[in-house]
Design a protein around this motif. Structure first.
Motif, PDB file in Angstrom:
ATOM      1  N   PHE A  25       0.798   6.448   9.500  1.00  0.00           N
ATOM      2  CA  PHE A  25       1.631   5.290   9.847  1.00  0.00           C
ATOM      3  C   PHE A  25       3.096   5.630   9.599  1.00  0.00           C
ATOM      4  CE2 PHE A  25      -2.298   2.885   8.335  1.00  0.00           C
ATOM      5  CZ  PHE A  25      -2.773   2.696   9.622  1.00  0.00           C
ATOM      6  N   THR A  54      -7.414  -4.574   3.713  1.00  0.00           N
ATOM      7  CA  THR A  54      -6.897  -5.040   5.001  1.00  0.00           C
ATOM      8  C   THR A  54      -7.047  -3.944   6.048  1.00  0.00           C
ATOM      9  OG1 THR A  54      -5.106  -5.841   3.599  1.00  0.00           O
ATOM     10  CG2 THR A  54      -4.921  -6.287   5.951  1.00  0.00           C
ATOM     11  N   THR A  55      -6.702  -2.732   5.655  1.00  0.00           N
ATOM     12  CA  THR A  55      -6.590  -1.610   6.580  1.00  0.00           C
ATOM     13  C   THR A  55      -7.834  -0.727   6.577  1.00  0.00           C
ATOM     14  OG1 THR A  55      -4.289  -1.631   5.850  1.00  0.00           O
ATOM     15  CG2 THR A  55      -4.924   0.139   7.329  1.00  0.00           C
ATOM     16  N   HIS A  66      -3.711 -11.344   3.615  1.00  0.00           N
ATOM     17  CA  HIS A  66      -4.509 -10.610   4.600  1.00  0.00           C
ATOM     18  C   HIS A  66      -5.666  -9.822   3.987  1.00  0.00           C
ATOM     19  CE1 HIS A  66      -1.010 -11.061   7.622  1.00  0.00           C
ATOM     20  NE2 HIS A  66      -1.853 -12.061   7.673  1.00  0.00           N
ATOM     21  N   PRO A  86       0.801  -1.227   0.000  1.00  0.00           N
ATOM     22  CA  PRO A  86       0.000   0.000   0.000  1.00  0.00           C
ATOM     23  C   PRO A  86       0.832   1.274   0.000  1.00  0.00           C
ATOM     24  CG  PRO A  86      -0.185  -1.145   2.112  1.00  0.00           C
ATOM     25  CD  PRO A  86       0.546  -2.061   1.185  1.00  0.00           C
ATOM     26  N   VAL A  87       2.017   1.200   0.597  1.00  0.00           N
ATOM     27  CA  VAL A  87       2.870   2.393   0.629  1.00  0.00           C
ATOM     28  C   VAL A  87       3.410   2.671  -0.775  1.00  0.00           C
ATOM     29  CG1 VAL A  87       4.963   3.370   1.637  1.00  0.00           C
ATOM     30  CG2 VAL A  87       3.495   1.905   3.023  1.00  0.00           C
ATOM     31  N   MET A 140       3.800  -2.533   6.546  1.00  0.00           N
ATOM     32  CA  MET A 140       2.695  -2.107   7.408  1.00  0.00           C
ATOM     33  C   MET A 140       1.491  -3.042   7.344  1.00  0.00           C
ATOM     34  SD  MET A 140       0.635   0.916   5.540  1.00  0.00           S
ATOM     35  CE  MET A 140      -0.922   0.181   6.035  1.00  0.00           C
ATOM     36  N   CYS A 141       1.552  -4.003   6.450  1.00  0.00           N
ATOM     37  CA  CYS A 141       0.428  -4.932   6.345  1.00  0.00           C
ATOM     38  C   CYS A 141       0.574  -6.130   7.275  1.00  0.00           C
ATOM     39  CB  CYS A 141       0.268  -5.438   4.921  1.00  0.00           C
ATOM     40  SG  CYS A 141      -0.807  -4.378   3.993  1.00  0.00           S
ATOM     41  N   LEU A 142       1.559  -6.065   8.159  1.00  0.00           N
ATOM     42  CA  LEU A 142       1.766  -7.182   9.055  1.00  0.00           C
ATOM     43  C   LEU A 142       0.519  -7.449   9.892  1.00  0.00           C
ATOM     44  CD1 LEU A 142       5.302  -6.537  10.531  1.00  0.00           C
ATOM     45  CD2 LEU A 142       4.614  -8.132   8.766  1.00  0.00           C
ATOM     46  N   GLY A 143       0.247  -8.710  10.105  1.00  0.00           N
ATOM     47  CA  GLY A 143      -0.766  -9.075  11.077  1.00  0.00           C
ATOM     48  C   GLY A 143      -0.039  -9.772  12.209  1.00  0.00           C
ATOM     49  N   ASP A 145       5.564   4.181   8.149  1.00  0.00           N
ATOM     50  CA  ASP A 145       6.110   3.991   6.802  1.00  0.00           C
ATOM     51  C   ASP A 145       5.860   5.189   5.891  1.00  0.00           C
ATOM     52  OD1 ASP A 145       7.253   1.547   7.088  1.00  0.00           O
ATOM     53  OD2 ASP A 145       5.568   0.401   6.270  1.00  0.00           O
ATOM     54  N   SER A 195       8.857   0.946   2.350  1.00  0.00           N
ATOM     55  CA  SER A 195       8.328  -0.017   3.302  1.00  0.00           C
ATOM     56  C   SER A 195       9.040  -1.353   3.137  1.00  0.00           C
ATOM     57  CB  SER A 195       6.833  -0.185   3.032  1.00  0.00           C
ATOM     58  OG  SER A 195       6.408  -1.467   3.405  1.00  0.00           O
ATOM     59  N   SER A 196       9.128  -2.111   4.229  1.00  0.00           N
ATOM     60  CA  SER A 196       9.813  -3.400   4.131  1.00  0.00           C
ATOM     61  C   SER A 196       9.030  -4.370   3.243  1.00  0.00           C
ATOM     62  CB  SER A 196      10.006  -4.005   5.515  1.00  0.00           C
ATOM     63  OG  SER A 196       8.753  -4.277   6.081  1.00  0.00           O
ATOM     64  N   GLU A 197       7.793  -4.000   2.885  1.00  0.00           N
ATOM     65  CA  GLU A 197       7.030  -4.833   1.959  1.00  0.00           C
ATOM     66  C   GLU A 197       7.238  -4.418   0.508  1.00  0.00           C
ATOM     67  OE1 GLU A 197       3.053  -4.540   3.597  1.00  0.00           O
ATOM     68  OE2 GLU A 197       4.103  -4.802   5.480  1.00  0.00           O
TER      69      GLU A 197
END
Ligand code: SF4
Lengths: 379, 96
Positions: free
Chosen positions: A90, A143-144, A195, A64-65, B1-4, A92, A349-351
């Protein structure tokens, strides 16, 4: 298969890799993992190194970031600079580059920018500071978004007059469709997001097999989950099936979370268009607050510049997000663009695929950079 | 930030029907359980927490696995836990 030893269940991992290898035969397969969490697992656990070379994983738009366009970051910074505002988001998002700096630089220059863990924290800040206006910069997929929606319902119920949301929530299906429509990418299937699917369930993905003839398997975040999903995709292909399957049924229900979907529908409606980093404008892909929540909508309460800003020339996030190039093939990867000084969003972001690759790529970083350069020299 | 992040329900709030105290890696904080209203959560149940909200009910095995995986993630997990710990909301509402 050295890396397999590091998996929770190396025997199971070996069996899955053997199965994948057998299913592949000599054919080439390219699967996209949609979700940034999967990208993270893939790099963190070196999954690309244990797969046969004829299975290629490409990273999709599910961080998302990464998908927030520069213009929206500029809008956020403009809001943060409004006198008297406490701007919350947030962690990030603080480092996502706008055209002139990011939220951290705005903060250093005097704007009251605070990072929060939850939209509820932003609401609490508003309750604690009744003489200030609090804006929450909301990002994220389905998710958010339900969390923001519940926070808004609470703000409305408690009549919190100094709380607004700058919504940048997006939905997962339209970018998938955009990628499927994009001519420069040939895919054989999708590893569906984990998720997001706890909320939306499986039905929204059915168009992937029915309209585009590709299988999709929703997967969990363990290395074994990813391997299992790949073997399920290949099995479908070999058996001549093409379906939406759920590898992550221990968490994801077929119908998702109907309550969360109902709350989403109560608070948000689709925007006609929303801009995505690198993917351009996608119809009906962004969520804005319904008119009933106008009082809580930062875009209605404040003047938001709303200027479209082109991505910096050097930035190839769009190609990374569409899976057209690998992170290390971007010209600035690891040199001008690093997690400390990101030029593009995928490095934040780490994602994000670039950050995950930079941090966990099993190749030595210097080697990755050199390899990236070499790839650019050879057409 | 999508961590659950998995957490275990320890206590339901008497003041607010949507709040529960949930223990996450030794930290107890308030988590909004409004999205799982239809799940009839009980004490001791495990949930996946995302930005202060329980987003899915999970079983204990999944919780342990997910926690191990998150720990292996290192920094991203630490950041998330740190954000959860330092969260204004939990300190304001009296959770520890
Ligand atoms: S290296 Fe930086 S600019 Fe290039 S695609 Fe990745 S995040 Fe974008």
């Amino acid at each position: 298969m050295k890396f397999v030893d590091e998996y929770r269940d190396p025997t199971a991992a070996r069996a899955l890799v053997a199965q994948i290898t057998a299913l592949c035969g000599d054919d080439q397969f390219k699967f996209m993992e949609v979700c940034g969490g999967h990208t993270h697992t893939i790099y963190r656990h070196g999954i690309e190194h244990v797969l046969p070379v004829n299975v290629e994983l490409v990273h999709g738009p599910g961080c998302p970031v990464c998908v927030i366009p520069m213009g929206r970051v500029d809008d956020a910074i403009a809001l943060a600079r409004e006198p008297g505002i406490i701007f919350t988001t947030f962690g990030d998002m603080m480092r996502v580059p706008g055209s002139q700096g990011n939220l951290l630089t705005a903060k250093a220059e005097g704007a009251d920018v605070r990072f929060v863990y939850s939209p509820l924290d932003a609401l609490q800040i508003a309750i604690d500071n009744p003489d200030r206006q609090v804006v929450f910069f909301a990002v994220g997929f389905e998710t958010t978004a339900p969390s923001t929606a519940l926070t808004l319902l609470q703000a409305k119920a408690e009549d919190v007059a100094n709380f607004t949301v700058f919504s940048n929530h997006v939905t997962i299906v339209p970018p998938l469709r955009a990628i499927l429509e994009s001519p420069d990418l040939r895919l054989d299937g999708f590893i569906g997001p984990g998720h997001v699917s706890t909320v939306v369930g499986q039905p929204p993905y059915r168009f992937v097999p029915s309209e585009y003839g590709l299988p999709l398997v929703t997967a969990g975040f363990e290395p074994l989950d990813i391997l299992h999903a790949i073997s399920m995709l290949l099995t479908q292909i070999r058996e001549g099936r093409c379906e939406v399957e759920n590898q992550y049924s221990r968490v994801v229900r077929e119908e998702g979370n109907p309550r969360a979907l109902a709350i989403l529908a109560e608070v948000f409606e689709l925007r006609p268009h929303f801009e995505w980093r690198g993917l351009g404008f996608i119809a009906q892909s962004g969520l804005k607050l319904r008119p009933e929540f106008a009082a809580f909508d930062a875009e209605r309460r404040y003047q938001v510049p709303g200027v479209r800003v082109a991505d910096p020339k050097a930035c190839q996030c769009g190609e990374v997000l569409k899976g057209v190039i690998k992170p290390w093939e971007c010209k600035v990867f690891g040199t001008a663009c690093t997690p400390e000084t990101p030029i593009g969003t995928c490095m934040v972001s780490s994602e994000g695929a670039c950050a995950a690759y930079y941090t966990f790529g099993r190749m030595h970083r210097d080697a990755a950079v050199t390899l990236g350069r070499r790839r650019q020299l050879t057409p | 930030m999508c961590l659950g992040i998995p957490g275990q329900v320890k206590e339901f709030s008497e003041l607010h029907e949507h709040l529960a105290r949930v223990e996450v890696s030794g930290v107890t904080r308030e988590v909004n359980i409004g999205l799982l209203e239809d799940e009839q959560l009980k004490l001791g149940d495990w949930v996946l927490i995302h930005v202060g909200f329980a987003m899915a009910k999970i079983d204990e095995e999944e919780a342990t696995q997910a926690l191990d995986l998150l720990k292996a993630m290192g920094e991203a997990y630490e950041d998330e836990l740190e954000a959860l710990r330092s969260s204004e909301y939990s300190s304001e509402s009296g959770a520890t």
